[in-house]
Design a protein around this motif. Structure first.
Motif, short mmCIF file in Angstrom:
data_model
loop_
_atom_site.label_atom_id
_atom_site.label_comp_id
_atom_site.label_asym_id
_atom_site.label_seq_id
_atom_site.Cartn_x
_atom_site.Cartn_y
_atom_site.Cartn_z
N ARG A 153 -2.29 -57.87 6.07
CA ARG A 153 -2.01 -57.39 4.72
C ARG A 153 -3.33 -57.04 4.05
O ARG A 153 -4.34 -57.73 4.26
CB ARG A 153 -1.27 -58.47 3.91
CG ARG A 153 0.12 -58.84 4.46
CD ARG A 153 1.09 -57.70 4.30
NE ARG A 153 2.44 -58.04 4.75
CZ ARG A 153 2.91 -57.78 5.96
NH1 ARG A 153 2.12 -57.19 6.86
NH2 ARG A 153 4.16 -58.09 6.28
N ALA A 154 -3.29 -55.98 3.24
CA ALA A 154 -4.51 -55.50 2.58
C ALA A 154 -4.63 -56.10 1.19
O ALA A 154 -3.68 -56.03 0.40
CB ALA A 154 -4.48 -53.98 2.50
N TYR A 155 -5.80 -56.67 0.89
CA TYR A 155 -6.05 -57.27 -0.41
C TYR A 155 -7.45 -56.91 -0.90
O TYR A 155 -8.42 -56.99 -0.13
CB TYR A 155 -5.91 -58.79 -0.37
CG TYR A 155 -4.52 -59.25 0.03
CD1 TYR A 155 -3.44 -59.04 -0.80
CD2 TYR A 155 -4.31 -59.89 1.25
CE1 TYR A 155 -2.16 -59.45 -0.43
CE2 TYR A 155 -3.05 -60.31 1.63
CZ TYR A 155 -1.97 -60.08 0.79
OH TYR A 155 -0.71 -60.48 1.17
N SER A 156 -7.53 -56.55 -2.18
CA SER A 156 -8.83 -56.24 -2.78
C SER A 156 -9.57 -57.53 -3.10
O SER A 156 -8.96 -58.52 -3.52
CB SER A 156 -8.65 -55.44 -4.08
OG SER A 156 -8.00 -54.22 -3.84
N PHE A 157 -10.88 -57.51 -2.94
CA PHE A 157 -11.71 -58.64 -3.35
C PHE A 157 -11.61 -58.78 -4.87
O PHE A 157 -11.71 -57.80 -5.61
CB PHE A 157 -13.17 -58.41 -2.98
CG PHE A 157 -13.44 -58.36 -1.51
CD1 PHE A 157 -13.54 -59.51 -0.75
CD2 PHE A 157 -13.62 -57.13 -0.87
CE1 PHE A 157 -13.80 -59.46 0.61
CE2 PHE A 157 -13.88 -57.07 0.49
CZ PHE A 157 -13.97 -58.24 1.24
N SER A 158 -11.43 -60.00 -5.34
CA SER A 158 -11.43 -60.25 -6.78
C SER A 158 -12.74 -60.88 -7.24
O SER A 158 -12.89 -61.22 -8.42
CB SER A 158 -10.25 -61.15 -7.18
OG SER A 158 -10.36 -62.43 -6.58
N SER A 159 -13.67 -61.03 -6.33
CA SER A 159 -15.00 -61.58 -6.66
C SER A 159 -16.02 -60.95 -5.74
O SER A 159 -15.67 -60.33 -4.72
CB SER A 159 -15.02 -63.11 -6.47
OG SER A 159 -14.97 -63.42 -5.08
N LEU A 160 -17.27 -61.12 -6.07
CA LEU A 160 -18.35 -60.77 -5.16
C LEU A 160 -18.50 -61.89 -4.14
O LEU A 160 -17.98 -62.98 -4.32
CB LEU A 160 -19.65 -60.56 -5.92
CG LEU A 160 -19.65 -59.48 -7.00
CD1 LEU A 160 -21.04 -59.38 -7.65
CD2 LEU A 160 -19.22 -58.13 -6.44
#
Length: 336
Positions: A153-160
């Motif tokens: 599943r594709a997920y965007s980073f929510s932090s550095l």
């Protein structure tokens, strides 16, 4: 002294290389096993022409007009066989990663924290020694493999990335494969595999005001972007509008408040579309876009949300009769 160069390929794969002082980008890429399209190496053929989206560099003086015109150079195009980085740079390569003999990187990590922020949103943090080598552009995503399956599943980073740890905001989809694992079985120490980074939705150099539009867990890439902006600052105003369906979908509001305190030019608002909402600001994101946010078109718009929201914002912008300087967007849909 070295500079970090992000190479963004047309299939969405991003790879990072280190360029030594005075070394051409093409030589640095080849030295690290990435074959940017190249022919003459003398600035004569134009085969290695790419677009530099961020950073400072020396174009070189040995190329000819047929290979790189003055107009192209003014718009950020470079010949990587001549270009020498003078800072960290982001370069768009007009070829697939496969053609350039590279692939997305894979990493092993373990869950460091998983918690339910609301009935619709799960916060996931993962950590691993290999992640300390993970570089990505704020706004990009990775593919997380669901443990015990061959599905991703594709997920965007929510932090550095900090200390080998990264975080995600994940929509809790009833019956969803990853959602079921995270809400029912996942615990600290469980292993995860991820591949990436990927995606052309990422923070570019800030040259004008920004309007950031987030729908639901589409907030994730913006919190990563805001972390970066908090570190580097911005001379231009930034405004985020965060829209959700229900009151319980509003998450990370304290984090947005913290960004507002840390970034002098940053403001935000949130809205809830449900008619049953008790939140003071109701309606859709488009109902909260003010003329000042569009700045007569001299604005870069970033939009991340479900397809209907993306289409609605596109229509709204067209109806205003304005063409923003840049409009970057990413659609996402939940997988059951």
């Amino acid at each position: 002294m070295t500079h970090q160069i992000a190479l963004n390929f047309e299939d969405g794969v991003t790879r990072f290389i280190e360029a030594n002082l005075g070394e051409t980008v093409a030589d640095a890429a080849y030295r690290q096993g990435i074959n940017i399209p190249l022919d003459c190496r003398d600035g004569a053929c134009g085969a290695c022409k790419c677009l530099a989206e961020a950073g400072s560099y020396d174009l070189g003086e040995e190329y000819i007009e047929d290979a790189l015109s003055e107009n192209e150079a003014a718009h950020g195009y470079v010949l990587t066989c001549q270009m020498r980085a003078e800072s960290d740079c982001v370069i768009r390569v007009p070829a697939s990663s496969d053609v350039c003999k590279t692939t997305q990187a894979s990493y092993q990590a373990t869950i460091s924290n998983v918690r339910q922020l609301s009935q619709s949103t799960i916060a996931l943090s993962i950590k691993g020694e290999s992640l300390s080598q993970l570089a990505f552009l704020p706004g990009q995503y990775v593919n997380l493999q669901v443990p015990g399956t061959d599905q991703t599943r594709a997920y965007s980073f929510s932090s550095l990335q900090k200390g080998g740890e990264v975080s995600f905001l994940i929509r809790n989809v009833p019956g969803g494969l990853m959602s079921s694992f995270l809400s029912g079985m996942a615990k600290a120490g469980d292993s995860l595999t991820l591949a990436g980074p990927l995606g052309s939705f990422y923070l570019r150099e800030i040259k004008r005001p920004l309007l950031l539009l987030a729908g639901g867990t589409g907030l994730a890439p913006f919190t990563a972007m805001l972390e970066k902006i908090a570190e580097q600052g911005s001379a231009h105003p930034l405004h985020l509008i965060y829209g959700v369906s229900n009151d319980f979908d509003l998450v990370e509001m304290d984090r947005l408040e913290d960004f507002a305190a840390r970034i002098p030019n940053f403001t935000y608002s949130a809205c809830v579309s449900s008619s049953d909402s008790q939140y003071p600001h109701k309606g859709y994101v488009t109902q909260h876009i003010e003329p000042k946010h569009l700045n007569d078109g001299e604005v870069d718009i970033y939009l991340c949300g479900p397809p209907p929201m993306v289409e609605s914002v596109n229509q709204f912008i067209r109806e205003q009769g304005l063409r923003p300087a840049n409009f970057y967007y990413e659609k996402f849909a939940a997988s059951a």
